[in-house]
Design a protein around this motif. Structure first.
Motif, mmCIF file in Angstrom:
data_model
loop_
_atom_site.group_PDB
_atom_site.id
_atom_site.type_symbol
_atom_site.label_atom_id
_atom_site.label_comp_id
_atom_site.label_asym_id
_atom_site.label_seq_id
_atom_site.Cartn_x
_atom_site.Cartn_y
_atom_site.Cartn_z
ATOM 1 N N MET A 1 -31.381 141.144 -3.443
ATOM 2 C CA MET A 1 -31.085 141.423 -2.039
ATOM 3 C C MET A 1 -30.048 140.429 -1.540
ATOM 4 O O MET A 1 -30.179 139.228 -1.781
ATOM 5 C CB MET A 1 -32.348 141.344 -1.184
ATOM 6 C CG MET A 1 -33.397 142.385 -1.499
ATOM 7 S SD MET A 1 -34.778 142.327 -0.318
ATOM 8 C CE MET A 1 -35.338 140.638 -0.524
ATOM 9 N N TYR A 2 -29.055 140.953 -0.864
ATOM 10 C CA TYR A 2 -28.013 140.125 -0.276
ATOM 11 C C TYR A 2 -28.008 140.381 1.236
ATOM 12 O O TYR A 2 -27.897 141.531 1.672
ATOM 13 C CB TYR A 2 -26.635 140.497 -0.818
ATOM 14 C CG TYR A 2 -26.443 140.332 -2.310
ATOM 15 C CD1 TYR A 2 -25.665 139.295 -2.826
ATOM 16 C CD2 TYR A 2 -27.004 141.239 -3.217
ATOM 17 C CE1 TYR A 2 -25.449 139.155 -4.193
ATOM 18 C CE2 TYR A 2 -26.804 141.104 -4.581
ATOM 19 C CZ TYR A 2 -26.026 140.066 -5.061
ATOM 20 O OH TYR A 2 -25.817 139.938 -6.423
ATOM 21 N N THR B 1 -26.518 144.191 4.732
ATOM 22 C CA THR B 1 -27.575 144.017 3.746
ATOM 23 C C THR B 1 -27.269 144.885 2.540
ATOM 24 O O THR B 1 -26.912 146.056 2.687
ATOM 25 C CB THR B 1 -28.939 144.413 4.330
ATOM 26 O OG1 THR B 1 -29.246 143.557 5.436
ATOM 27 C CG2 THR B 1 -30.041 144.291 3.283
ATOM 28 N N TYR B 2 -27.402 144.319 1.343
ATOM 29 C CA TYR B 2 -27.168 145.045 0.100
ATOM 30 C C TYR B 2 -28.384 144.876 -0.799
ATOM 31 O O TYR B 2 -28.954 143.792 -0.889
ATOM 32 C CB TYR B 2 -25.936 144.510 -0.624
ATOM 33 C CG TYR B 2 -24.679 144.470 0.212
ATOM 34 C CD1 TYR B 2 -23.804 145.559 0.247
ATOM 35 C CD2 TYR B 2 -24.358 143.345 0.963
ATOM 36 C CE1 TYR B 2 -22.651 145.516 1.013
ATOM 37 C CE2 TYR B 2 -23.213 143.292 1.726
ATOM 38 C CZ TYR B 2 -22.359 144.382 1.756
ATOM 39 O OH TYR B 2 -21.217 144.334 2.519
ATOM 40 N N THR B 3 -28.763 145.950 -1.478
ATOM 41 C CA THR B 3 -29.857 145.920 -2.438
ATOM 42 C C THR B 3 -29.334 146.421 -3.774
ATOM 43 O O THR B 3 -28.730 147.497 -3.843
ATOM 44 C CB THR B 3 -31.030 146.807 -1.986
ATOM 45 O OG1 THR B 3 -31.491 146.349 -0.704
ATOM 46 C CG2 THR B 3 -32.179 146.738 -2.980
ATOM 47 N N VAL B 4 -29.544 145.635 -4.831
ATOM 48 C CA VAL B 4 -29.087 145.999 -6.172
ATOM 49 C C VAL B 4 -30.306 146.146 -7.069
ATOM 50 O O VAL B 4 -31.144 145.243 -7.155
ATOM 51 C CB VAL B 4 -28.134 144.938 -6.752
ATOM 52 C CG1 VAL B 4 -27.721 145.315 -8.173
ATOM 53 C CG2 VAL B 4 -26.902 144.786 -5.863
ATOM 54 N N ALA B 5 -30.421 147.290 -7.726
ATOM 55 C CA ALA B 5 -31.513 147.557 -8.657
ATOM 56 C C ALA B 5 -31.050 148.600 -9.655
ATOM 57 O O ALA B 5 -30.320 149.535 -9.302
ATOM 58 C CB ALA B 5 -32.756 148.046 -7.922
ATOM 59 N N GLY B 6 -31.442 148.435 -10.901
ATOM 60 C CA GLY B 6 -31.088 149.409 -11.909
ATOM 61 C C GLY B 6 -29.589 149.571 -12.102
ATOM 62 O O GLY B 6 -29.115 150.649 -12.457
ATOM 63 N N PRO C 1 -20.828 129.655 -1.322
ATOM 64 C CA PRO C 1 -20.960 130.807 -0.412
ATOM 65 C C PRO C 1 -21.461 132.041 -1.162
ATOM 66 O O PRO C 1 -21.157 132.246 -2.336
ATOM 67 C CB PRO C 1 -19.525 131.002 0.104
ATOM 68 C CG PRO C 1 -18.898 129.654 -0.019
ATOM 69 C CD PRO C 1 -19.493 129.039 -1.248
ATOM 70 N N ILE C 2 -22.240 132.842 -0.459
ATOM 71 C CA ILE C 2 -22.816 134.052 -1.062
ATOM 72 C C ILE C 2 -21.853 135.214 -0.897
ATOM 73 O O ILE C 2 -21.416 135.510 0.225
ATOM 74 C CB ILE C 2 -24.179 134.359 -0.422
ATOM 75 C CG1 ILE C 2 -25.135 133.191 -0.709
ATOM 76 C CG2 ILE C 2 -24.763 135.669 -0.948
ATOM 77 C CD1 ILE C 2 -26.432 133.253 0.046
ATOM 78 N N GLN C 3 -21.518 135.851 -2.008
ATOM 79 C CA GLN C 3 -20.573 136.961 -2.010
ATOM 80 C C GLN C 3 -21.318 138.289 -2.131
ATOM 81 O O GLN C 3 -22.402 138.361 -2.708
ATOM 82 C CB GLN C 3 -19.601 136.819 -3.186
ATOM 83 C CG GLN C 3 -18.884 135.479 -3.242
ATOM 84 C CD GLN C 3 -17.925 135.263 -2.095
ATOM 85 O OE1 GLN C 3 -17.406 136.224 -1.520
ATOM 86 N NE2 GLN C 3 -17.657 134.007 -1.761
ATOM 87 N N LYS C 4 -20.731 139.349 -1.610
ATOM 88 C CA LYS C 4 -21.330 140.676 -1.736
ATOM 89 C C LYS C 4 -21.335 141.107 -3.189
ATOM 90 O O LYS C 4 -20.533 140.605 -3.995
ATOM 91 C CB LYS C 4 -20.580 141.699 -0.868
ATOM 92 C CG LYS C 4 -19.183 142.007 -1.345
ATOM 93 C CD LYS C 4 -18.502 143.044 -0.464
ATOM 94 C CE LYS C 4 -19.149 144.404 -0.577
ATOM 95 N NZ LYS C 4 -18.923 145.040 -1.887
#
Length: 238
Positions: A114-115, A121-126, A216-219
């Motif tokens: 989760m970002y 907000t971004y969610t990465v799965a699979g 820094p947190i990147q997308k």
């Protein structure tokens, strides 16, 4: 990395968010029930404050021990979090940078990321990225470690209840009451720097490290698709 079918991906995302929402809502409910009674389990404390009485306002070196003058939260750090709810344990690792945050955790054998960057907000799965957030379920604020950072200003005169050591580092132990619960939030503050080392409360434990050393947190890389309807809403971002 093998990509999940879209409907399976959404199912994994919803399931993961629901588990986290359950953990955080248990934390805020103030329930004293055990898992057998349907409430949140208490996270076992791995440290015990010593019996040394240091509840006075000043330490041995003349410096104030008051929470508001000792504790400070830098604008970046890394952290781990363990949350328990109804017999389930969720372990998360993450980073915080000037209000943005990243979390990674395992949900039913599937890694989820989760970002939270600005208002996006971004969610990465699979192997797939979805842009958006849940309308129901996990509140961003409930997994935001920044919510602890204003406590020294809100409770400036709290004095420590003891001293302890975590991984060989001396910490001052503060207990702060929370609304709706008889159990306080316990802050373990590094005596040398004033940075938070650990925060505990009922069904959760946060551990902090790498203060001021987080990039820094990147997308996420690649094309992130907007979440469809049915309980989710897309947010800003590209």
């Amino acid at each position: 990395m093998q990509k999940l079918p879209r409907r399976h991906l959404l199912g994994a995302v919803c399931s993961g968010m629901a588990v986290l929402a359950g953990c955080s809502s248990d934390q805020n409910s103030g329930s004293d029930e055990t898992a057998d009674g349907g409430g949140a389990e208490t996270t076992p404390r791995t440290t015990e404050a010593t019996d040394t009485d240091i509840s006075t306002a000043d330490g041995d070196d003349g410096r104030s021990n008051r929470f508001g003058q000792v504790a400070q939260f830098p604008d970046s750090y890394a952290m781990t979090a363990t949350m328990q709810s109804e017999g389930r344990t969720i372990e998360m690792t993450g980073r915080f940078y000037q209000g943005d945050m990243y979390w990674s955790f395992d949900q039913q054998g599937q890694q989820m990321e989760m970002y939270h960057i600005g208002n996006s907000t971004y969610t990465v799965a699979g192997g797939q990225c979805l842009r958006g957030s849940m309308q129901r379920g996990m509140d961003r604020g409930e997994v935001d470690p920044g919510r602890f950072s204003d406590q020294p200003q809100r409770n400036p005169d709290i004095t420590p209840v003891g001293r302890d050591t975590i991984d060989g580092e001396e910490v001052l132990v503060y207990e702060i009451s929370q609304a709706g619960s008889q159990e306080p939030v316990t802050y373990y503050i590094l005596a040398e720097s004033g940075y938070p080392r650990r925060i505990e409360a009922e069904s959760m434990q946060w551990d902090f490290h790498s203060w001021g050393s987080v990039d820094p947190i990147q997308k996420p890389e690649g094309d992130c698709q907007s979440m469809p309807g049915g309980g989710m809403t897309a947010e800003g971002g590209t």
